[in-house]
Design a protein around this motif. Structure first.
Motif, PDB file in Angstrom:
ATOM      1  N   GLU A 270       0.837  -1.206   0.000  1.00 52.93           N
ATOM      2  CA  GLU A 270       0.000   0.000   0.000  1.00 52.93           C
ATOM      3  C   GLU A 270       0.870   1.253   0.000  1.00 52.93           C
ATOM      4  O   GLU A 270       0.608   2.220  -0.724  1.00 52.93           O
ATOM      5  CB  GLU A 270      -0.936  -0.003   1.216  1.00 52.93           C
ATOM      6  CG  GLU A 270      -2.134  -0.934   1.098  1.00 52.93           C
ATOM      7  CD  GLU A 270      -2.935  -0.698  -0.182  1.00 52.93           C
ATOM      8  OE1 GLU A 270      -3.354   0.466  -0.394  1.00 52.93           O
ATOM      9  OE2 GLU A 270      -3.105  -1.641  -0.978  1.00 52.93           O
ATOM     10  N   PHE A 271       1.892   1.224   0.839  1.00 54.40           N
ATOM     11  CA  PHE A 271       2.822   2.353   0.951  1.00 54.40           C
ATOM     12  C   PHE A 271       3.528   2.594  -0.390  1.00 54.40           C
ATOM     13  O   PHE A 271       3.626   3.731  -0.863  1.00 54.40           O
ATOM     14  CB  PHE A 271       3.837   2.062   2.058  1.00 54.40           C
ATOM     15  CG  PHE A 271       4.891   3.118   2.242  1.00 54.40           C
ATOM     16  CD1 PHE A 271       4.558   4.383   2.697  1.00 54.40           C
ATOM     17  CD2 PHE A 271       6.231   2.845   1.955  1.00 54.40           C
ATOM     18  CE1 PHE A 271       5.539   5.354   2.878  1.00 54.40           C
ATOM     19  CE2 PHE A 271       7.203   3.807   2.131  1.00 54.40           C
ATOM     20  CZ  PHE A 271       6.861   5.066   2.589  1.00 54.40           C
ATOM     21  N   ILE A 272       3.983   1.509  -1.022  1.00 56.71           N
ATOM     22  CA  ILE A 272       4.704   1.645  -2.296  1.00 56.71           C
ATOM     23  C   ILE A 272       3.762   2.139  -3.395  1.00 56.71           C
ATOM     24  O   ILE A 272       4.141   2.969  -4.223  1.00 56.71           O
ATOM     25  CB  ILE A 272       5.400   0.319  -2.682  1.00 56.71           C
ATOM     26  CG1 ILE A 272       6.543   0.049  -1.688  1.00 56.71           C
ATOM     27  CG2 ILE A 272       5.952   0.383  -4.105  1.00 56.71           C
ATOM     28  CD1 ILE A 272       7.156  -1.332  -1.774  1.00 56.71           C
ATOM     29  N   ARG A 273       2.523   1.668  -3.369  1.00 59.81           N
ATOM     30  CA  ARG A 273       1.540   2.155  -4.360  1.00 59.81           C
ATOM     31  C   ARG A 273       1.289   3.658  -4.178  1.00 59.81           C
ATOM     32  O   ARG A 273       1.117   4.394  -5.150  1.00 59.81           O
ATOM     33  CB  ARG A 273       0.230   1.380  -4.237  1.00 59.81           C
ATOM     34  CG  ARG A 273       0.316   0.018  -4.899  1.00 59.81           C
ATOM     35  CD  ARG A 273      -1.052  -0.598  -5.182  1.00 59.81           C
ATOM     36  NE  ARG A 273      -0.948  -1.701  -6.129  1.00 59.81           N
ATOM     37  CZ  ARG A 273      -0.475  -2.914  -5.842  1.00 59.81           C
ATOM     38  NH1 ARG A 273      -0.084  -3.140  -4.735  1.00 59.81           N
ATOM     39  NH2 ARG A 273      -0.393  -3.894  -6.719  1.00 59.81           N
ATOM     40  N   GLU A 274       1.296   4.093  -2.914  1.00 63.78           N
ATOM     41  CA  GLU A 274       1.119   5.531  -2.625  1.00 63.78           C
ATOM     42  C   GLU A 274       2.287   6.330  -3.196  1.00 63.78           C
ATOM     43  O   GLU A 274       2.092   7.389  -3.801  1.00 63.78           O
ATOM     44  CB  GLU A 274       1.025   5.733  -1.104  1.00 63.78           C
ATOM     45  CG  GLU A 274       0.624   7.127  -0.698  1.00 63.78           C
ATOM     46  CD  GLU A 274       0.601   7.320   0.820  1.00 63.78           C
ATOM     47  OE1 GLU A 274       0.443   8.474   1.236  1.00 63.78           O
ATOM     48  OE2 GLU A 274       0.756   6.333   1.569  1.00 63.78           O
ATOM     49  N   ILE A 275       3.488   5.799  -3.023  1.00 61.71           N
ATOM     50  CA  ILE A 275       4.684   6.462  -3.571  1.00 61.71           C
ATOM     51  C   ILE A 275       4.604   6.517  -5.103  1.00 61.71           C
ATOM     52  O   ILE A 275       4.864   7.551  -5.719  1.00 61.71           O
ATOM     53  CB  ILE A 275       5.973   5.712  -3.147  1.00 61.71           C
ATOM     54  CG1 ILE A 275       6.197   5.804  -1.640  1.00 61.71           C
ATOM     55  CG2 ILE A 275       7.191   6.285  -3.874  1.00 61.71           C
ATOM     56  CD1 ILE A 275       7.270   4.854  -1.133  1.00 61.71           C
ATOM     57  N   LEU A 276       4.232   5.379  -5.715  1.00 57.98           N
ATOM     58  CA  LEU A 276       4.131   5.303  -7.181  1.00 57.98           C
ATOM     59  C   LEU A 276       3.140   6.329  -7.716  1.00 57.98           C
ATOM     60  O   LEU A 276       3.395   6.990  -8.727  1.00 57.98           O
ATOM     61  CB  LEU A 276       3.713   3.892  -7.606  1.00 57.98           C
ATOM     62  CG  LEU A 276       4.788   2.810  -7.477  1.00 57.98           C
ATOM     63  CD1 LEU A 276       4.183   1.422  -7.606  1.00 57.98           C
ATOM     64  CD2 LEU A 276       5.877   3.005  -8.528  1.00 57.98           C
ATOM     65  N   GLN A 277       2.016   6.473  -7.008  1.00 60.17           N
ATOM     66  CA  GLN A 277       1.007   7.444  -7.421  1.00 60.17           C
ATOM     67  C   GLN A 277       1.554   8.865  -7.297  1.00 60.17           C
ATOM     68  O   GLN A 277       1.404   9.686  -8.201  1.00 60.17           O
ATOM     69  CB  GLN A 277      -0.234   7.275  -6.536  1.00 60.17           C
ATOM     70  CG  GLN A 277      -1.482   7.877  -7.156  1.00 60.17           C
ATOM     71  CD  GLN A 277      -2.728   7.534  -6.355  1.00 60.17           C
ATOM     72  OE1 GLN A 277      -2.676   6.785  -5.385  1.00 60.17           O
ATOM     73  NE2 GLN A 277      -3.842   8.085  -6.756  1.00 60.17           N
ATOM     74  N   LEU A 278       2.214   9.117  -6.181  1.00 56.51           N
ATOM     75  CA  LEU A 278       2.806  10.425  -5.906  1.00 56.51           C
ATOM     76  C   LEU A 278       3.824  10.806  -6.989  1.00 56.51           C
ATOM     77  O   LEU A 278       3.904  11.948  -7.416  1.00 56.51           O
ATOM     78  CB  LEU A 278       3.491  10.379  -4.531  1.00 56.51           C
ATOM     79  CG  LEU A 278       3.787  11.685  -3.833  1.00 56.51           C
ATOM     80  CD1 LEU A 278       2.511  12.412  -3.463  1.00 56.51           C
ATOM     81  CD2 LEU A 278       4.604  11.426  -2.573  1.00 56.51           C
ATOM     82  N   LEU A 279       4.579   9.803  -7.453  1.00 56.89           N
ATOM     83  CA  LEU A 279       5.649  10.048  -8.434  1.00 56.89           C
ATOM     84  C   LEU A 279       5.170   9.854  -9.875  1.00 56.89           C
ATOM     85  O   LEU A 279       5.965   9.955 -10.813  1.00 56.89           O
ATOM     86  CB  LEU A 279       6.833   9.121  -8.156  1.00 56.89           C
ATOM     87  CG  LEU A 279       7.539   9.298  -6.804  1.00 56.89           C
ATOM     88  CD1 LEU A 279       8.637   8.272  -6.614  1.00 56.89           C
ATOM     89  CD2 LEU A 279       8.133  10.695  -6.683  1.00 56.89           C
ATOM     90  N   GLY A 280       3.880   9.559 -10.049  1.00 60.67           N
ATOM     91  CA  GLY A 280       3.337   9.399 -11.398  1.00 60.67           C
ATOM     92  C   GLY A 280       3.883   8.192 -12.136  1.00 60.67           C
ATOM     93  O   GLY A 280       4.097   8.228 -13.352  1.00 60.67           O
ATOM     94  N   LEU A 281       4.121   7.105 -11.401  1.00 62.67           N
ATOM     95  CA  LEU A 281       4.721   5.906 -12.008  1.00 62.67           C
ATOM     96  C   LEU A 281       3.771   4.714 -12.039  1.00 62.67           C
ATOM     97  O   LEU A 281       4.161   3.631 -12.455  1.00 62.67           O
ATOM     98  CB  LEU A 281       5.987   5.501 -11.226  1.00 62.67           C
ATOM     99  CG  LEU A 281       7.198   6.418 -11.333  1.00 62.67           C
ATOM    100  CD1 LEU A 281       8.237   6.013 -10.291  1.00 62.67           C
ATOM    101  CD2 LEU A 281       7.809   6.370 -12.731  1.00 62.67           C
ATOM    102  N   GLU A 282       2.511   4.927 -11.608  1.00 62.86           N
ATOM    103  CA  GLU A 282       1.633   3.750 -11.449  1.00 62.86           C
ATOM    104  C   GLU A 282       1.359   3.030 -12.764  1.00 62.86           C
ATOM    105  O   GLU A 282       1.068   1.835 -12.768  1.00 62.86           O
ATOM    106  CB  GLU A 282       0.331   4.109 -10.713  1.00 62.86           C
ATOM    107  CG  GLU A 282      -0.579   5.096 -11.427  1.00 62.86           C
ATOM    108  CD  GLU A 282      -0.354   6.536 -11.010  1.00 62.86           C
ATOM    109  OE1 GLU A 282      -1.312   7.167 -10.538  1.00 62.86           O
ATOM    110  OE2 GLU A 282       0.774   7.037 -11.173  1.00 62.86           O
TER     111      GLU A 282
END
Length: 224
Positions: free
Chosen positions: A123-135
């Motif tokens: 969940e934490f990594i998905r949040e980071i990915l979203q924040l960085l526009g990498l999802e």
């Protein structure tokens, strides 16, 4: 060490060679970094900035002096303990990204966590990915990404293990000015959001001015 000081260097020295060929890469550095600070270390080429960053991250050992992260003094750790400490407490972002070309974005990000025998916090990594526009890029290999995207993957990887401190070595060195500004803005945002301390080397004064505090080094000494 006071509770809000996360990193402290005392009379840090790193000398190479002897006699007339002696090089004083670091010559008595005293430094305190507060929890949650975003600090830029600046200086000309050969001033000692990279040496200092490597010392603070436990990648190299000083000739004399001490480095403490929280309540842990790095000189008190053996090689194995230091490796584990680095993996859990310190995240590194390098100028050349250092991504593994055969692993996709997701695999690159979780690799250090898996190396430590831990389960990644998805969940934490998905949040980071979203924040960085990498999802949308999690299955992409590094060579299919732009330089800016690769640098964002490197930032995500550094954040994934939830370290106390992020050490960034010229993280915008290979990027154009617009992408550089975006990367610094992202570092600011992640620092605030995840309460992380960031220490960044840069030779770019404009980039340095975007941080909370600038420390200038020349000839292995802090001059301002």
């Amino acid at each position: 060490m006071s509770t809000d000081i996360i990193l402290q260097a005392k009379n840090l020295k790193k000398y190479y060679g002897k006699g007339e060929t002696e090089v004083r890469a670091l010559d008595g550095i005293n430094l305190e970094i507060e929890t949650g600070e975003f600090v830029a270390i600046t200086g000309t080429s050969g001033s000692g900035k990279s040496t200092l960053l490597h010392m603070l991250g436990g990648l190299d050992t000083p000739t004399s002096g001490t480095i403490s992260v929280g309540n842990t003094e790095l000189s008190g750790l053996n090689d194995e303990q230091l490796t584990v400490f680095r993996r859990r407490r310190i995240g590194f972002i390098f100028q050349n990204y250092n991504l593994i070309p055969t692993l996709n974005v997701w695999e690159n990000i979780v690799f250090p966590v898996a190396m430590d025998g831990q389960k990644p916090d998805r969940e934490f990594i998905r949040e980071i990915l979203q924040l960085l526009g990498l999802e949308q890029k999690i299955y992409s290999l590094p060579n299919n990404l732009s330089g800016g995207q690769q640098q964002r993957v490197a930032i995500a990887r550094a954040l994934a293990s939830k370290p106390d401190i992020i050490l960034a070595d010229e993280p915008t060195g290979n990027l154009d000015s617009r992408t550089s500004d975006n990367v610094i803005a992202l570092l600011h945002m992640t620092s605030r959001k995840f309460h992380q301390t960031i220490i960044m080397i840069t030779h770019n004064p404009e980039i340095a001015q975007m941080t909370d505090r600038m420390i200038r080094i020349e000839d292995g000494r802090i001059i301002s």
